[in-house]
Each structure stands twice: as structure tokens, then as C-alpha cells.
Design a protein around this motif. Sequence first.
Motif, PDB file in Angstrom:
ATOM      1  N   TYR A  65     -13.807 -14.787 -23.675  1.00 15.33           N
ATOM      2  CA  TYR A  65     -13.359 -14.454 -22.317  1.00 15.33           C
ATOM      3  C   TYR A  65     -12.595 -13.134 -22.302  1.00 15.33           C
ATOM      4  O   TYR A  65     -12.822 -12.269 -21.450  1.00 15.33           O
ATOM      5  CB  TYR A  65     -12.465 -15.587 -21.800  1.00 15.33           C
ATOM      6  N   TYR A  66     -11.694 -12.966 -23.286  1.00 16.05           N
ATOM      7  CA  TYR A  66     -10.934 -11.708 -23.385  1.00 16.05           C
ATOM      8  C   TYR A  66     -11.877 -10.509 -23.514  1.00 16.05           C
ATOM      9  O   TYR A  66     -11.670  -9.472 -22.887  1.00 16.05           O
ATOM     10  CB  TYR A  66     -10.015 -11.733 -24.614  1.00 16.05           C
TER      11      TYR A  66
ATOM     12  N   ALA B 157     -12.783  -7.076 -21.257  1.00 12.59           N
ATOM     13  CA  ALA B 157     -13.185  -5.929 -22.090  1.00 12.59           C
ATOM     14  C   ALA B 157     -12.121  -5.523 -23.108  1.00 12.59           C
ATOM     15  O   ALA B 157     -11.894  -4.332 -23.355  1.00 12.59           O
ATOM     16  CB  ALA B 157     -13.547  -4.734 -21.198  1.00 12.59           C
ATOM     17  N   LEU B 158     -11.474  -6.499 -23.729  1.00 10.14           N
ATOM     18  CA  LEU B 158     -10.477  -6.199 -24.757  1.00 10.14           C
ATOM     19  C   LEU B 158     -11.166  -5.980 -26.099  1.00 10.14           C
ATOM     20  O   LEU B 158     -12.194  -6.579 -26.398  1.00 10.14           O
ATOM     21  CB  LEU B 158      -9.470  -7.343 -24.885  1.00 10.14           C
TER      22      LEU B 158
ATOM     23  N   ASN C 211     -17.127 -26.740 -28.551  1.00 10.57           N
ATOM     24  CA  ASN C 211     -18.496 -26.822 -28.050  1.00 10.57           C
ATOM     25  C   ASN C 211     -18.517 -27.004 -26.534  1.00 10.57           C
ATOM     26  O   ASN C 211     -19.271 -26.328 -25.824  1.00 10.57           O
ATOM     27  CB  ASN C 211     -19.234 -27.984 -28.728  1.00 10.57           C
ATOM     28  N   ALA C 212     -17.672 -27.910 -26.024  1.00 10.77           N
ATOM     29  CA  ALA C 212     -17.636 -28.156 -24.582  1.00 10.77           C
ATOM     30  C   ALA C 212     -17.246 -26.896 -23.822  1.00 10.77           C
ATOM     31  O   ALA C 212     -17.864 -26.540 -22.814  1.00 10.77           O
ATOM     32  CB  ALA C 212     -16.656 -29.292 -24.272  1.00 10.77           C
ATOM     33  N   GLY C 213     -16.211 -26.207 -24.333  1.00 10.70           N
ATOM     34  CA  GLY C 213     -15.769 -24.982 -23.664  1.00 10.70           C
ATOM     35  C   GLY C 213     -16.855 -23.919 -23.638  1.00 10.70           C
ATOM     36  O   GLY C 213     -17.110 -23.294 -22.601  1.00 10.70           O
ATOM     37  N   LEU C 214     -17.520 -23.735 -24.771  1.00 10.11           N
ATOM     38  CA  LEU C 214     -18.563 -22.707 -24.859  1.00 10.11           C
ATOM     39  C   LEU C 214     -19.804 -23.081 -24.052  1.00 10.11           C
ATOM     40  O   LEU C 214     -20.403 -22.228 -23.387  1.00 10.11           O
ATOM     41  CB  LEU C 214     -18.933 -22.472 -26.330  1.00 10.11           C
TER      42      LEU C 214
ATOM     43  N   GLY D 199     -19.888 -20.848 -16.064  1.00 11.10           N
ATOM     44  CA  GLY D 199     -19.025 -19.681 -15.941  1.00 11.10           C
ATOM     45  C   GLY D 199     -17.596 -19.994 -16.356  1.00 11.10           C
ATOM     46  O   GLY D 199     -17.200 -21.159 -16.452  1.00 11.10           O
ATOM     47  N   PHE D 200     -16.820 -18.956 -16.591  1.00 10.16           N
ATOM     48  CA  PHE D 200     -15.447 -19.136 -17.079  1.00 10.16           C
ATOM     49  C   PHE D 200     -14.535 -19.791 -16.038  1.00 10.16           C
ATOM     50  O   PHE D 200     -13.708 -20.639 -16.375  1.00 10.16           O
ATOM     51  CB  PHE D 200     -14.858 -17.790 -17.515  1.00 10.16           C
TER      52      PHE D 200
END
Length: 402
Positions: free
Chosen positions: A241-242, A247-248, A360-363, A370-371
Motif C-alpha cells: 500500500y505504501y 509511491a514510497l 493472505n486475506a489482506g493481500l 481494493g485497499f
Amino acid sequence: MKKLFNNYINTFKGLSEEIWWLALITLINRAGTMVIPFLSLYLKDNLHFSISQVGWVMSAFGLGSVVGSWIGGKLTDKIGYYKVMVRSLLTTGILFIVLQFLNTFVSICIGIFIVMLVADAFRPAMFVALNAYSKPENKIRSLTLIRLAINLGFSAGPAIGGLIIIALGYTGLFWVDGITCIIATLLMIKVLHPKKAKILDAIENKSPVSAYSDYAFMIFLVAMVLFGIVFLQYFSTITIYYKDVHALSELQIGLILGLNGFLIFIFEMPLIKWLENTKYTKLGLMFFGAILTGLSLLILNFTTWSGILVVGMLLMTIGEMIAFPFSNAFAVNRAKKGNQGEYMALYSMSFSIAHIFGHNAGLQMTAALGFDNTWYIISLIALICAIILFVLNRNLNLKRLL
């Protein structure tokens, strides 16, 4: 200012020499675990895995952690914590070095599973060692000191890891991970030989209670699995996400993650000492920690301003500082009822199970929903965790569960 400094130093007084050595060994070992926060980025960017594949690799990570924690608990009760810790550390160091040479999806899944199986056998053994080397009145502060070592290593690790990636690439991280594990093993053999150890809080229980029949403890573990699922987003989903949304660079990501460890190193011990003297129970404090950790992800949906990432990290850090030491202490206290290795293995396994499902669930959710929607769902899980802790605390206070 001098008074504040003296008060800070006083929070460390009374801890045994063995606890300080164990903290230093943990610091050396943890400083080298810089691969873990960057693992999802390594798999996605260097090995060109899809987000879905990264999710399954992280599930293999969690499954290895579950099996390793269970085996570690059994071996700790059978052969003792010292042998388990030494063998786990040394073998983990060798395996981390080997891991860099794997590059297919199947081989990475198998390799990560084996590495975590061996590495997490260390955790229940370490908790039993803490229980052995700590005076009863110093339990929470001893646990907190180990967490300070972990987080000091974690604050330095990602920042150094970002520099290593820039200078040497991702493979350099595996070499550093392996070498630091081996160094930690050599130090442990030198300074914590069992012949030098003196058990400060031996617990003799001639008719131990099975942890599986301790209903309050089992409910507590459910809450810990849910908390782990929320917390572990900071070790996989959040780094993507970062990079993808804000764009970090890897260095910037390492610095934000490092902020977490730095703040914990400075503030956790005074905070814990202060909270110990309040009227709140361990479970009551964990309730607040779960709420803050869930809120740290929820607020990411409120604005596109990149500064919100630091605010979220601050909220998560406070939640973590409250939740983890008191969950550790709750588990250690319950372990006095039965086999310590079994209790602490189950406590470690609760986070290992969270590894299986959390990453896994988060990804998978970010790929499908979407985030923004992912953060809403993860925040809801944090709320459910908090409710379970609230109800359990109430029932224990009313002595409905023992």
C-alpha cells in the motif's frame, strides 16, 4: 529533565542478569530479521509473483509458524528451553542464507514453511526461559524489556534493510539475516549456558491442567488470532500500500516501519510501569490496544495525504505497546496452571495462525476489493476482537470463567 531520565532508568531496575543477556541475544537476532517486512515486496518485484501468489507464500509462512510453535512447545517440555533455543537459532541462520537461492513459487512456499517451522520453535522456549529467569514481581517488565529489544532491532532493521537493498539488492538481506542468527547463537552459548542459570521462579505443578481445558484461555486465544490478523497487515499488505498508493521508496518504507520500533524503545517501558499501577486489568488494557490498532488502518481511508501514514503508525504503535505486553503477561499467568510449554506454544500459535490467514486475506482482499474496502474489513475484525476481550474480562471479573 534529569528527573524524567532517572525515572526512565528506574523502570529497568531489579531485572535479572539473565533477562538482560536474553534481551541482547534477541536484539541481535531481531536486527537481522529485516527480510520479513520486505518479503512481500521481494516476492512481487524481484521474483515477479502476483499479489495472489504472494498471499499464498505468506500463508505457507504462517503454517510453518504454527507447526514450529507447536513443536517448540512440545520440545521445550521434553528437552528444555535452552536446547530448543540454541538449535532453532543456529539452524534458522543457515536456512535464511539458503532461502535466497530459491526462485520458483513451489520452492519458495516450501522454503518459507521450513524456515518458519524452525525459527518459531524458538518462541515458546523463549517465553519459558523468561518465566524461569524472572522474579514474579518483574514478569511484565521482563517481557517488556524483551519487546524493547525486539523493537529496537526492528527499528534499526528495516532502515538498514532499505539501505542494503539499495546497495546490494534483496539477496544481501538474506545473508545479514542468516549471519545475525548465527551470531546470536554463539552469544547465547557463551553467556547463557544452563550451568550458569539460576531459576528464579520455578513453578512446580504435580497435576497440571491441560491448556485445552482452560476455557478462558482458549477464548483469549481466539481474540489473539483476530488481533494478529489486524496487526500483521503491517508486515505485508501495508508495505505494498505504501509503495503502490503513496509511491514510497523502500528506504522511506523502512523509515516509517523503523519509527514504530524507535517509539516503542523510548516509551513502552515507562508506559507499562505506569499502566501496571492503574486500576485496569490486563484484558481491559488489551481492549484499548485492539481499538487503537484497528483505528490505525481505518483512518487511512479518510484522506490521500501521505502524512496520514505516520498518524496511522503512531496509533498502531500505541495499540501495540498496550496490547502485547499485557497479553504476554496474561498468558504467562495462566501457564502456571499447567504445562508451561503447552500454554506458551498455544499462545505463540495464535499469532502463527494469524500469519496463515492474515497476510493472505489482506493481500487477496486488496486484489479483489481494493485497499479502501480492505481497511474497512480489517477494522471490523479489530472491533470484534475488542468485543471478545471486553466480554471475557467482564466474565473473569464476575468469576464466571476461571
